[in-house]
Design a protein around this motif. Sequence first.
Motif, PDB file in Angstrom:
ATOM      1  N   VAL A  70     -14.859  -3.734  -8.146  1.00  0.00           N
ATOM      2  CA  VAL A  70     -15.220  -4.353  -6.867  1.00  0.00           C
ATOM      3  C   VAL A  70     -13.977  -4.443  -5.974  1.00  0.00           C
ATOM      4  O   VAL A  70     -14.068  -4.397  -4.748  1.00  0.00           O
ATOM      5  N   ALA A  71     -12.803  -4.530  -6.612  1.00  0.00           N
ATOM      6  CA  ALA A  71     -11.553  -4.617  -5.840  1.00  0.00           C
ATOM      7  C   ALA A  71     -11.315  -3.349  -5.014  1.00  0.00           C
ATOM      8  O   ALA A  71     -10.637  -3.397  -3.986  1.00  0.00           O
ATOM      9  N   LEU A  72     -11.872  -2.236  -5.464  1.00  0.00           N
ATOM     10  CA  LEU A  72     -11.618  -0.961  -4.783  1.00  0.00           C
ATOM     11  C   LEU A  72     -12.123  -0.970  -3.329  1.00  0.00           C
ATOM     12  O   LEU A  72     -11.320  -0.818  -2.402  1.00  0.00           O
ATOM     13  N   PRO A  73     -13.433  -1.193  -3.092  1.00  0.00           N
ATOM     14  CA  PRO A  73     -13.877  -1.260  -1.686  1.00  0.00           C
ATOM     15  C   PRO A  73     -13.225  -2.400  -0.914  1.00  0.00           C
ATOM     16  O   PRO A  73     -12.984  -2.250   0.294  1.00  0.00           O
ATOM     17  N   MET A  74     -12.907  -3.490  -1.604  1.00  0.00           N
ATOM     18  CA  MET A  74     -12.304  -4.620  -0.884  1.00  0.00           C
ATOM     19  C   MET A  74     -10.903  -4.254  -0.380  1.00  0.00           C
ATOM     20  O   MET A  74     -10.538  -4.564   0.752  1.00  0.00           O
ATOM     21  N   PHE A  75     -10.110  -3.591  -1.235  1.00  0.00           N
ATOM     22  CA  PHE A  75      -8.775  -3.169  -0.786  1.00  0.00           C
ATOM     23  C   PHE A  75      -8.885  -2.088   0.289  1.00  0.00           C
ATOM     24  O   PHE A  75      -8.084  -2.040   1.220  1.00  0.00           O
ATOM     25  N   ILE A  76      -9.880  -1.226   0.168  1.00  0.00           N
ATOM     26  CA  ILE A  76     -10.065  -0.196   1.198  1.00  0.00           C
ATOM     27  C   ILE A  76     -10.408  -0.854   2.534  1.00  0.00           C
ATOM     28  O   ILE A  76      -9.833  -0.527   3.573  1.00  0.00           O
ATOM     29  N   PHE A  77     -11.318  -1.823   2.477  1.00  0.00           N
ATOM     30  CA  PHE A  77     -11.710  -2.528   3.695  1.00  0.00           C
ATOM     31  C   PHE A  77     -10.514  -3.285   4.283  1.00  0.00           C
ATOM     32  O   PHE A  77     -10.273  -3.253   5.495  1.00  0.00           O
ATOM     33  N   MET A  78      -9.737  -3.918   3.405  1.00  0.00           N
ATOM     34  CA  MET A  78      -8.546  -4.630   3.872  1.00  0.00           C
ATOM     35  C   MET A  78      -7.596  -3.674   4.584  1.00  0.00           C
ATOM     36  O   MET A  78      -7.076  -3.980   5.660  1.00  0.00           O
ATOM     37  N   GLY A  79      -7.383  -2.500   4.005  1.00  0.00           N
ATOM     38  CA  GLY A  79      -6.488  -1.520   4.614  1.00  0.00           C
ATOM     39  C   GLY A  79      -6.981  -1.067   5.980  1.00  0.00           C
ATOM     40  O   GLY A  79      -6.219  -1.012   6.942  1.00  0.00           O
ATOM     41  N   ILE A  80      -8.281  -0.777   6.067  1.00  0.00           N
ATOM     42  CA  ILE A  80      -8.839  -0.314   7.339  1.00  0.00           C
ATOM     43  C   ILE A  80      -8.743  -1.410   8.394  1.00  0.00           C
ATOM     44  O   ILE A  80      -8.386  -1.166   9.545  1.00  0.00           O
ATOM     45  N   MET A  81      -9.019  -2.631   7.971  1.00  0.00           N
ATOM     46  CA  MET A  81      -8.955  -3.770   8.895  1.00  0.00           C
ATOM     47  C   MET A  81      -7.519  -3.997   9.384  1.00  0.00           C
ATOM     48  O   MET A  81      -7.281  -4.231  10.563  1.00  0.00           O
ATOM     49  N   LEU A  82      -6.568  -3.930   8.452  1.00  0.00           N
ATOM     50  CA  LEU A  82      -5.153  -4.089   8.816  1.00  0.00           C
ATOM     51  C   LEU A  82      -4.771  -3.041   9.841  1.00  0.00           C
ATOM     52  O   LEU A  82      -4.088  -3.321  10.830  1.00  0.00           O
ATOM     53  N   ASP A  83      -5.243  -1.835   9.597  1.00  0.00           N
ATOM     54  CA  ASP A  83      -4.948  -0.736  10.494  1.00  0.00           C
ATOM     55  C   ASP A  83      -5.573  -0.984  11.866  1.00  0.00           C
ATOM     56  O   ASP A  83      -4.929  -0.818  12.902  1.00  0.00           O
ATOM     57  N   GLN A  84      -6.829  -1.427  11.860  1.00  0.00           N
ATOM     58  CA  GLN A  84      -7.514  -1.685  13.132  1.00  0.00           C
ATOM     59  C   GLN A  84      -6.882  -2.831  13.903  1.00  0.00           C
ATOM     60  O   GLN A  84      -7.036  -2.927  15.114  1.00  0.00           O
ATOM     61  N   SER A  85      -6.200  -3.727  13.181  1.00  0.00           N
ATOM     62  CA  SER A  85      -5.626  -4.873  13.875  1.00  0.00           C
ATOM     63  C   SER A  85      -4.442  -4.458  14.742  1.00  0.00           C
ATOM     64  O   SER A  85      -3.870  -5.278  15.447  1.00  0.00           O
ATOM     65  N   GLY A  86      -4.065  -3.187  14.692  1.00  0.00           N
ATOM     66  CA  GLY A  86      -3.002  -2.694  15.565  1.00  0.00           C
ATOM     67  C   GLY A  86      -1.620  -3.092  15.091  1.00  0.00           C
ATOM     68  O   GLY A  86      -0.638  -2.982  15.826  1.00  0.00           O
ATOM     69  N   ILE A  87      -1.521  -3.532  13.823  1.00  0.00           N
ATOM     70  CA  ILE A  87      -0.249  -3.982  13.288  1.00  0.00           C
ATOM     71  C   ILE A  87       0.783  -2.864  13.307  1.00  0.00           C
ATOM     72  O   ILE A  87       1.936  -3.076  13.681  1.00  0.00           O
ATOM     73  N   ALA A  88       0.357  -1.666  12.917  1.00  0.00           N
ATOM     74  CA  ALA A  88       1.321  -0.568  12.792  1.00  0.00           C
ATOM     75  C   ALA A  88       2.014  -0.298  14.125  1.00  0.00           C
ATOM     76  O   ALA A  88       3.246  -0.173  14.176  1.00  0.00           O
ATOM     77  N   GLU A  89       1.230  -0.224  15.207  1.00  0.00           N
ATOM     78  CA  GLU A  89       1.844   0.044  16.509  1.00  0.00           C
ATOM     79  C   GLU A  89       2.775  -1.075  16.924  1.00  0.00           C
ATOM     80  O   GLU A  89       3.859  -0.835  17.459  1.00  0.00           O
ATOM     81  N   ARG A  90       2.336  -2.319  16.693  1.00  0.00           N
ATOM     82  CA  ARG A  90       3.177  -3.443  17.112  1.00  0.00           C
ATOM     83  C   ARG A  90       4.474  -3.468  16.323  1.00  0.00           C
ATOM     84  O   ARG A  90       5.544  -3.714  16.871  1.00  0.00           O
ATOM     85  N   LEU A  91       4.364  -3.169  15.017  1.00  0.00           N
ATOM     86  CA  LEU A  91       5.578  -3.115  14.206  1.00  0.00           C
ATOM     87  C   LEU A  91       6.510  -2.042  14.750  1.00  0.00           C
ATOM     88  O   LEU A  91       7.710  -2.266  14.930  1.00  0.00           O
ATOM     89  N   MET A  92       5.939  -0.888  15.028  1.00  0.00           N
ATOM     90  CA  MET A  92       6.759   0.225  15.506  1.00  0.00           C
ATOM     91  C   MET A  92       7.450  -0.162  16.822  1.00  0.00           C
ATOM     92  O   MET A  92       8.664  -0.032  16.958  1.00  0.00           O
ATOM     93  N   ASN A  93       6.666  -0.620  17.765  1.00  0.00           N
ATOM     94  CA  ASN A  93       7.230  -0.928  19.081  1.00  0.00           C
ATOM     95  C   ASN A  93       8.304  -2.002  19.023  1.00  0.00           C
ATOM     96  O   ASN A  93       9.316  -1.922  19.719  1.00  0.00           O
ATOM     97  N   ASN A  94       8.075  -3.010  18.200  1.00  0.00           N
ATOM     98  CA  ASN A  94       9.019  -4.125  18.164  1.00  0.00           C
ATOM     99  C   ASN A  94      10.242  -3.829  17.316  1.00  0.00           C
ATOM    100  O   ASN A  94      11.363  -4.147  17.692  1.00  0.00           O
ATOM    101  N   MET A  95      10.008  -3.195  16.174  1.00  0.00           N
ATOM    102  CA  MET A  95      11.142  -2.975  15.286  1.00  0.00           C
ATOM    103  C   MET A  95      12.071  -1.900  15.826  1.00  0.00           C
ATOM    104  O   MET A  95      13.261  -1.910  15.528  1.00  0.00           O
ATOM    105  N   VAL A  96      11.509  -1.007  16.622  1.00  0.00           N
ATOM    106  CA  VAL A  96      12.347  -0.001  17.258  1.00  0.00           C
ATOM    107  C   VAL A  96      13.383  -0.692  18.155  1.00  0.00           C
ATOM    108  O   VAL A  96      14.547  -0.311  18.198  1.00  0.00           O
ATOM    109  N   LYS A  97      12.949  -1.735  18.826  1.00  0.00           N
ATOM    110  CA  LYS A  97      13.888  -2.480  19.670  1.00  0.00           C
ATOM    111  C   LYS A  97      14.977  -3.117  18.816  1.00  0.00           C
ATOM    112  O   LYS A  97      16.137  -3.162  19.194  1.00  0.00           O
TER     113      LYS A  97
END
Lengths: 210, 454
Positions: free
Chosen positions: B76-103
């Motif tokens: 059951v952990a498999l779909p839950m971790f997949i969903f967590m990953g997709i949600m994290l991605d959709q939250s725009g975290i990656a772009e914000r990390l990139m933009n801010n940490m680049v500074k």
Amino acid sequence: MAEPEGPGSDRHAHLSRAEELLIHHVELPQTAISQALDAGLILLGKAASWLWLAVVGIIIYAVVGRYAFGSGSVTLEEWQWHIAGAAWLIGLSYTLATDDHVRVDVLHERFSLRTKGWIELFGILFLLLPFLGSALWEAIPYFHSSYLQDETSQAPAGLPNRWILKGVLALSFLLLIVAALSRLMRVTALLFGLPRPRRMGEAGNGGAPR
Amino acid sequence: MSLEQIFVIGMFATFGLLLMTGFPVAWVLGGTAVIWTVIGLVAVENFGADLWFDYGSSLGLVPERSWNLVESDTLVALPMFIFMGIMLDQSGIAERLMNNMVKLFGAVRGGYAVTVIVIGVLLAATTGIIGASVVLLGMLSLPVMMANNYDKGFAVGTACATGTLGILIPPSIMLVLMADRLAVPEASVGDLFMGAFFPGLMLGAMYVAYALIRPAINPRIAPVPADLPTVDAGVLWDVVKAVVPTAALILGVLGSIFAGIATPTEASGVGALGAMLLALFNWRLSPAVLSDSLYQTTRTTAFIFAIFLGATAFSVVLRGLGGDRVIEDALLGLPFEPTGIVIAILVGVFLLGFFLDWVEITLIILPLVAPVVQNLGFDLVWFTILFAVCLQTSFLTPPVGFALFYIKGVCPPEIKVTDIYRGVVPYIILQLVALALVFLFPAIATWLPSVAFG
């Protein structure tokens, strides 16, 4: 120059985009019947997808309950895998209808559409359908005996009526066969013009809408 | 050559050949199982082959074995971790990390590369399928690094290598699958997560060290941008806002498993809720985003479970034909010490990684070799982590590593295949060093699991 709001941000690098680049769909034409079948399977799969929220809810409820009342619940644990199991079992045919099952496309990508069509034809006839047929053939008595025995969970607080989920297992193979036959129609439409393909572009030519 | 050996080789050969046609992996596995069941039955019944093989103890077992997948609480952990990953991605975290940490890191020579590595380690959880994180990091970081005149090979090598870290760094869905297939209490999901924790961090640290040292020696490959925005409190606060919630979520998920507070399944559900809340607080959780994420979770989960079903059929038939014994005899028959046998397996895995994705290798090969390794007296957590690092290295190795194909798809046109090859070589060397370190000092993998529950 550092341009923090630059190319990195305006391309919205999302996984959904990433997976579009990763999974290469075979651009088969649609036919009247296969389009209706695919639409039905996709609708069912999308409906089942909402079950993931139920699984999240049950897990949270179980965790909170465990801390509030200090005991784990076998019943809730069984609900988790019952619902999650139903979701992915039904999702199998949805994923076949959207052509999202992974392929090794090192060579596949370079084949012409017709070659891909022949591969699909032989694959569906000699690999996919025999596998699904034998699985369904065995899954039905498996479900039936569970029903006759009125099988329940072996755990003391487990769920009754195990036959329901075993029925979903058999049903999932049946739905997969429907999805495979629908796809077979699209392949023969491409290769032999039978059943009559709909005009390209009319109903999406890269697989049904996801 | 015995009949069993011929059948086993035949089965793997059929699978390998049909796979190359590009027909979906799951159905190639299932179809191969049916074909060899028919061949096996004909051989026994019509030709009186000296083989103990029947339908009931091979293909007939498929529904029962499929049921084991349904019934599994761990999975059951498999779909839950997949969903967590997709949600994290959709939250725009990656772009914000990139933009801010680049500074933040921009002023450091090689700073963009370091940013990519840190993001890759943090967002390892978003790895649904191999390649997804490679593509994501490539799309996110290559344009920025190119705009700043980074050396092409250095830039693309960093993005590519960091993307493959995701399959190793917990909460990795590969480790969930491995634990399920190993099916022994001493290598549970929690144990494997803990076992992979330090090797994963060690690799991340080695990558960062390389990304700082190499440009220090040769400044040309990573110029420092001329007009940097000054790092003030505002920038710092932006970075903190982007990093802390994500890091807290992932560390919370891992920490609760490591501390024995929550089972991996519980942690995965809580992680999924946390990722949804993160998306909500970033104003990204619209009904459309939620439904798309749920649909995508189903498709990703379904294709993994489909391969699971196919591999189940393949495995029962292979076992029915005596495959387990053949493989075991072949491995034990190698003219090596026990350590040599482990090395031979790892070399085999490395080579298989050129042709197969981690899903198939984990589902088919791992359960065949793990009992042999365990009987030789080795620690299964240690072996599985070596297995994982080895796979990850394989995906990175030219000319056929999977990650290289994926990164090619998102490269700006000025980056050539030779740039990619040139760029990944140093990272492959780092991978091999890490592999050797874990091999020679098993404690890197086994220490954390041994103290956590002991």
